[in-house]
Enzyme design. Structure first.
Site, PDB file in Angstrom:
ATOM      1  CD  GLU A 154      -2.739   1.110   0.246  1.00  0.00           C
ATOM      2  OE1 GLU A 154      -3.761   0.114   0.020  1.00  0.00           O
ATOM      3  OE2 GLU A 154      -2.739   2.112  -0.803  1.00  0.00           O
ATOM      4  CE  LYS A 194       5.429   7.095  -4.972  1.00  0.00           C
ATOM      5  NZ  LYS A 194       5.964   8.504  -4.574  1.00  0.00           N
TER       6      LYS A 194
HETATM    7  N1  HSE Z   1      10.207  10.247  -2.807  1.00  0.00           N
HETATM    8  C1  HSE Z   1       8.915   9.907  -2.617  1.00  0.00           C
HETATM    9  C2  HSE Z   1       8.128  11.195  -2.926  1.00  0.00           C
HETATM   10  C3  HSE Z   1       8.456   9.095  -1.277  1.00  0.00           C
HETATM   11  O1  HSE Z   1       8.339  12.286  -2.826  1.00  0.00           O
HETATM   12  O2  HSE Z   1       6.860  10.981  -3.103  1.00  0.00           O
HETATM   13  C4  HSE Z   1       7.033   8.735  -1.406  1.00  0.00           C
HETATM   14  O3  HSE Z   1       6.848   7.629  -2.225  1.00  0.00           O
END
Ligand code: HSE
Ligand code: NDP
Length: 443
Positions: free
Chosen positions: A130, A206
């Site tokens: 998650e 992501k």
């Molecule tokens: N480095 C990532 C960000 C951390 O700034 O979103 C969270 O996944």
């Protein structure tokens, strides 16, 4: 007190996120036991340096550099080291030794997800992640479980906290890129190598994870079109503001209908800085927050919003996964695998259709606007708005001809047509400089 079974939990990594996870596991032991139906015993914490400074106070005796021994005999392994190796090897070791795995490691899942999920399928284990997309925001479970009966059409969102923090501070305070990046690092938002954030790699990882889940397809990282924010300067931010926009790094994942001659639908997955109208809800996502819009055929529009980065915030998502893993362990049965049944092809960026804002510096001469309009028309790029401003002549070189700045907003156009048209504009002889070309998203 209920006499629960005890599950051994191994933690790999005690940095920004791991130190908070360990702290919460110890602090809320009794409450977590009631929620999980099991005592969650933190068996140890593997790190590189056992004497390193931690963000929370943790018992020294829990620390070890011997991850391998810690993993063996654990029921749940939480991987919060980041990076590919040794994370990959240790996650596979955990799965093969019968543990369920909880990880926030999007880099690992976006590059070795298939291998890891297959290994888990083989032994009936489950991998929970998650926290790997959009920090504390519940988005993986909604996509995997809550929307399992629907068809996702589009996901659009801000999924990187560091870049949103930087762009927001540049927009609201005129802050300097480098200064704000250093602050994002100090606040624990940035990746160990912040290039992953500012060049869009983290958001692309992501996007690959979200698109894979949403479209029941394995989306390889190299199929994700990626652009970062390092080209975004104060002039672009200011020009966006003047036109009623704010610049945001967006991840867009969309389902495209089958084109003529194609047997199936396809998908587009892309990450780039884009202009968003100031009245759009994404424009008011400030600081390190993230927001993800999901459009599904039956459910319609859904929006998920909250902290996208930060140690304690992300620890919340990790602990939710730990509780789920514990419940599954106690209930028994095989883990739920990843669905890749649709296996849709990913189209190249040239097939994408969106709106654009093109900023040009041109000769301030009769006929120039007509030439520019002609090139756009030949390229099948339809003009929606044009704004021309005169550029003050160079005081040190008054003999040089006058110049003007043209800001052209387009209707929807195909990316391939748009980029070929911009190349023709640059070579036309009337355009002195292509200042910027930005997509406009949000409608
Ligand atoms: N480095 C990532 C960000 C951390 O700034 O979103 C969270 O996944
Ligand atoms: P940090 O860099 O702050 O911490 C990494 C931890 O892992 C450190 O404790 C480090 O040990 C340990 N570690 C690194 N390499 C090894 C190794 N080879 N062997 C043993 N231990 C090792 O990372 P974060 O906590 O920020 O991130 C952890 C994960 O969570 C990453 O995958 C990241 O992408 C993800 N994530 C991070 C978010 C955030 O806001 N920070 C948000 C969402 C996800 P030592 O301390 O001894 O150096």
């Amino acid at each position: 007190m209920t006499d629960y079974r005890t599950l051994r939990v191994a933690l790999l990594g005690a940095g920004a996120v791991g130190s908070q996870v360990a702290d919460l596991l110890l602090k809320h032991r009794a409450e977590l036991a009631d929620r999980a139906g099991a005592n969650l015993e933190l068996a140890g914490i593997a790190v590189r340096n056992v004497d390193g400074k931690r963000d929370t106070e943790l018992p020294r005796e829990l620390f070890t550099t011997d991850a391998e021994t810690l993993i063996n005999g654990s029921d749940i392994v939480i991987e919060l080291m980041g990076g590919i190796e040794p994370a990959r090897t240790q996650v596979l070791q955990a799965i093969n030794s019968g543990a369920d795995v909880v990880t926030a490691n999007k880099a690992l899942l976006a590059t070795h997800g298939s291998e890891i999920f297959e290994a888990a399928d083989q032994v009936g284990a489950e991998v929970y992640y998650e926290a790997a997309a959009a920090g504390a925001i519940p988005i993986i479970r909604p996509l995997r479980d809550s929307l399992a009966g629907d068809r996702v059409v589009r996901i659009m969102g801000i999924v990187n906290g560091t870049t949103n923090y930087i762009l927001d501070r540049m927009d609201t305070e005129g802050a300097d890129f480098g200064d704000v990046l250093a602050q994002a690092q100090a606040l624990g938002y940035a990746e160990a190598d912040p290039t992953a954030d500012v060049e869009g790699y983290d958001a692309a990882q992501k996007a690959a994870i979200l698109a894979s889940l949403a479209f029941h397809t394995t989306v390889p990282l190299d199929a994700v079109h990626r652009e970062g924010i390092t080209q975004i300067d104060a002039a672009i931010i200011e020009s966006a503001r003047h036109a009623g926009y704010v610049v945001k790094l967006l991840a867009v994942c969309e389902r495209l209908p089958a084109a003529d001659g194609e047997a199936t639908e396809s998908i587009s997955v892309r990450v780039y800085p884009a202009l968003v109208e100031r009245t759009h809800p994404l424009a008011s996502v400030h600081g390190a927050n993230n927001a993800v819009f999901v459009q599904a055929e039956a459910a319609g529009d859904l929006m998920f919003y909250g902290a996208g980065a930060g140690g304690v915030q992300t620890a919340s998502a990790v602990l939710g996964d730990v509780v789920s893993a514990a419940r599954r362990h106690i209930a028994g049965g095989v883990g739920v695998g990843e669905s890749t049944r649709a296996n849709l092809p990913t189209v190249p960026i040239g097939r994408v259709i969106t709106r654009y804002q093109i900023t040009l510096e041109v000769d301030d001469q009769p006929g120039v606007l007509a030439t520019v309009a002609g090139i756009l028309s030949e390229g099948r790029v339809s003009i929606a708005t044009v704004e021309q401003t005169t550029i003050e002549p160079d005081a040190e070189n008054p003999a040089a001809g006058g110049s003007a700045r043209l800001v052209i907003g387009t209707h929807q156009a195909r990316e391939q047509d748009l980029s070929e048209t911009v190349e023709r504009l640059a070579a036309s002889g009337v355009v002195e400089r292509v200042v910027s070309v930005l997509r406009v998203e949000g409608n």
